[in-house]
Design an enzyme around this catalytic site. Structure first.
Site, PDB file in Angstrom:
ATOM      1  N   ARG A  73      45.716  48.923  37.009  1.00 52.03           N
ATOM      2  CA  ARG A  73      45.278  47.315  36.998  1.00 52.03           C
ATOM      3  C   ARG A  73      43.979  47.087  36.046  1.00 52.03           C
ATOM      4  O   ARG A  73      44.048  46.033  35.275  1.00 52.03           O
ATOM      5  CB  ARG A  73      45.127  47.075  38.205  1.00 52.03           C
ATOM      6  CG  ARG A  73      46.358  46.939  39.313  1.00 52.03           C
ATOM      7  CD  ARG A  73      46.595  46.744  40.666  1.00 52.03           C
ATOM      8  NE  ARG A  73      45.772  45.387  41.121  1.00 52.03           N
ATOM      9  CZ  ARG A  73      45.045  45.201  42.220  1.00 52.03           C
ATOM     10  NH1 ARG A  73      44.908  45.973  42.956  1.00 52.03           N
ATOM     11  NH2 ARG A  73      44.799  43.840  42.091  1.00 52.03           N
ATOM     12  N   ASN A 104      39.193  37.240  43.432  1.00 53.36           N
ATOM     13  CA  ASN A 104      39.715  38.144  42.366  1.00 53.36           C
ATOM     14  C   ASN A 104      38.921  39.378  42.115  1.00 53.36           C
ATOM     15  O   ASN A 104      37.632  39.327  42.246  1.00 53.36           O
ATOM     16  CB  ASN A 104      39.657  37.303  40.873  1.00 53.36           C
ATOM     17  CG  ASN A 104      40.778  36.093  41.161  1.00 53.36           C
ATOM     18  OD1 ASN A 104      41.621  36.184  41.996  1.00 53.36           O
ATOM     19  ND2 ASN A 104      40.371  34.958  40.332  1.00 53.36           N
ATOM     20  N   HIS A 121      36.802  40.012  47.807  1.00 51.56           N
ATOM     21  CA  HIS A 121      37.615  40.961  47.763  1.00 51.56           C
ATOM     22  C   HIS A 121      37.081  42.339  46.946  1.00 51.56           C
ATOM     23  O   HIS A 121      37.946  43.218  46.679  1.00 51.56           O
ATOM     24  CB  HIS A 121      38.877  40.594  47.397  1.00 51.56           C
ATOM     25  CG  HIS A 121      39.630  39.749  48.696  1.00 51.56           C
ATOM     26  ND1 HIS A 121      40.391  38.925  48.378  1.00 51.56           N
ATOM     27  CD2 HIS A 121      39.158  39.490  49.820  1.00 51.56           C
ATOM     28  CE1 HIS A 121      40.886  37.995  49.622  1.00 51.56           C
ATOM     29  NE2 HIS A 121      39.881  38.397  50.390  1.00 51.56           N
ATOM     30  N   CYS A 129      31.547  55.940  45.931  1.00 53.64           N
ATOM     31  CA  CYS A 129      31.983  57.350  46.670  1.00 53.64           C
ATOM     32  C   CYS A 129      32.579  57.070  47.988  1.00 53.64           C
ATOM     33  O   CYS A 129      32.093  56.332  48.973  1.00 53.64           O
ATOM     34  CB  CYS A 129      30.603  58.259  46.757  1.00 53.64           C
ATOM     35  SG  CYS A 129      31.059  59.765  47.505  1.00 53.64           S
ATOM     36  N   CYS A 155      31.916  61.990  42.811  1.00 51.65           N
ATOM     37  CA  CYS A 155      30.685  61.328  42.985  1.00 51.65           C
ATOM     38  C   CYS A 155      29.539  62.225  42.193  1.00 51.65           C
ATOM     39  O   CYS A 155      29.414  63.333  42.687  1.00 51.65           O
ATOM     40  CB  CYS A 155      30.107  61.085  44.373  1.00 51.65           C
ATOM     41  SG  CYS A 155      28.805  60.522  44.889  1.00 51.65           S
ATOM     42  N   SER A 197      46.062  30.533  47.335  1.00 53.33           N
ATOM     43  CA  SER A 197      47.181  30.071  48.103  1.00 53.33           C
ATOM     44  C   SER A 197      46.519  29.624  49.647  1.00 53.33           C
ATOM     45  O   SER A 197      47.327  29.231  50.431  1.00 53.33           O
ATOM     46  CB  SER A 197      48.172  31.117  48.332  1.00 53.33           C
ATOM     47  OG  SER A 197      47.761  32.244  48.655  1.00 53.33           O
ATOM     48  N   ALA A 239      44.051  25.510  36.653  1.00 53.88           N
ATOM     49  CA  ALA A 239      42.467  25.776  36.246  1.00 53.88           C
ATOM     50  C   ALA A 239      42.207  25.672  34.834  1.00 53.88           C
ATOM     51  O   ALA A 239      41.358  24.987  34.475  1.00 53.88           O
ATOM     52  CB  ALA A 239      42.167  27.129  36.855  1.00 53.88           C
TER      53      ALA A 239
END
Ligand SMILES: [Zn+2]
Length: 251
Positions: A73, A104, A121, A129, A155, A197, A239
């Site tokens: 992603r 986002n 989010h 870690c 880590c 939404s 947008a």
């Protein structure tokens, strides 16, 4: 010139606003070609439920798979560019006090030159870690399209597994980010809700909070959403189309 007409009521509230809060969601990134969470289930990932990948249980079950999915992603985001909507907010932010709080997990607002007050989010680019909580950005691995499993890096401090910086299902929001988003909404006289939404709480509760503190709420979204009913003005556009037209009209 964008050639679309901005509702005069929206221009009016935007012109008189001294403090603006903009809440952005997946629709803003989708216009840059970043697939939404559900739409990201293609190719290697089509057999997985994102809810299984984006959860503490999924991580406990198979951290290599989860890390691989987030790497993929992140790669999609790196290949995407900020759109005209992101850039318009950057321009507007240079003229008025304007706080951006986003759902986002990409960095498109920042790459457009905006300051983001809260990634409620989390972020694809802020791993931490899983043991000691240290935030550390490892060098991205050379990306292999054919492999779904990528072992998470260790880590640098304690040797624990690094985990993605995005918030998972069942996890609380990062407190400092959430507090910053609430403060932005509470101090705003105009709250613009763009491309979300309105079904994911508590983020979806911010527009109602804005109403209760007396701010004007404007929704920018091509479709009706859960937020539409509580908005003072609903502008059915996207947008990347609406924001540049609005910011142009405020010159
Ligand atoms: Zn650690």
């Amino acid at each position: 010139m964008t050639g679309i007409e901005v509702p005069s009521a929206v221009i009016e509230v935007a012109r008189s606003a001294r403090s603006v809060a903009v809440l952005t969601g997946a629709g803003v990134s989708a216009e840059s070609g970043v697939p939404t969470f559900r739409d990201a289930q293609t190719g290697l990932w089509s057999n997985f439920d994102p809810a299984d990948l984006a959860s503490p249980e999924g991580w406990a079950r198979d951290s290599d798979l989860v890390w691989g999915w987030y790497q993929w992603r992140a790669q999609l985001v790196r290949r995407s560019e900020p759109n005209a909507g992101h850039l318009a907010l950057t321009e507007w932010q240079q003229r008025v006090h304007l706080d951006i709080a986003t759902q986002n997990v990409d960095d498109l607002h920042e790459r457009a030159g905006s300051t983001v007050i809260a990634h409620v989010h989390g972020s694809l680019f802020d791993p931490r870690c899983s043991e000691c909580g240290l935030h550390s950005q490892p060098e991205p691995d050379p990306f292999d399209e054919r492999s779904d499993r990528v072992p998470p890096p260790s880590c640098p401090d304690c040797g624990g597994e690094m985990r993605p910086g995005a918030v998972w299902f069942g996890e609380p929001l990062p407190e400092t980010e959430w507090t910053a988003a609430v403060e932005a909404v509470e101090s705003a006289d105009l709250v613009l809700v763009v491309g979300t939404s309105g079904v994911v709480f508590p983020f979806a509760g911010l527009p109602a909070m804005a109403r209760s503190t007396g701010a004007t709420v404007v929704e920018i979204n091509p479709v009706e959403t859960e937020i539409s009913d509580m908005a003072d003005f609903r502008w059915r556009t996207t947008a990347a189309t609406g924001l540049p037209a609005l910011v142009d009209s405020l010159r």
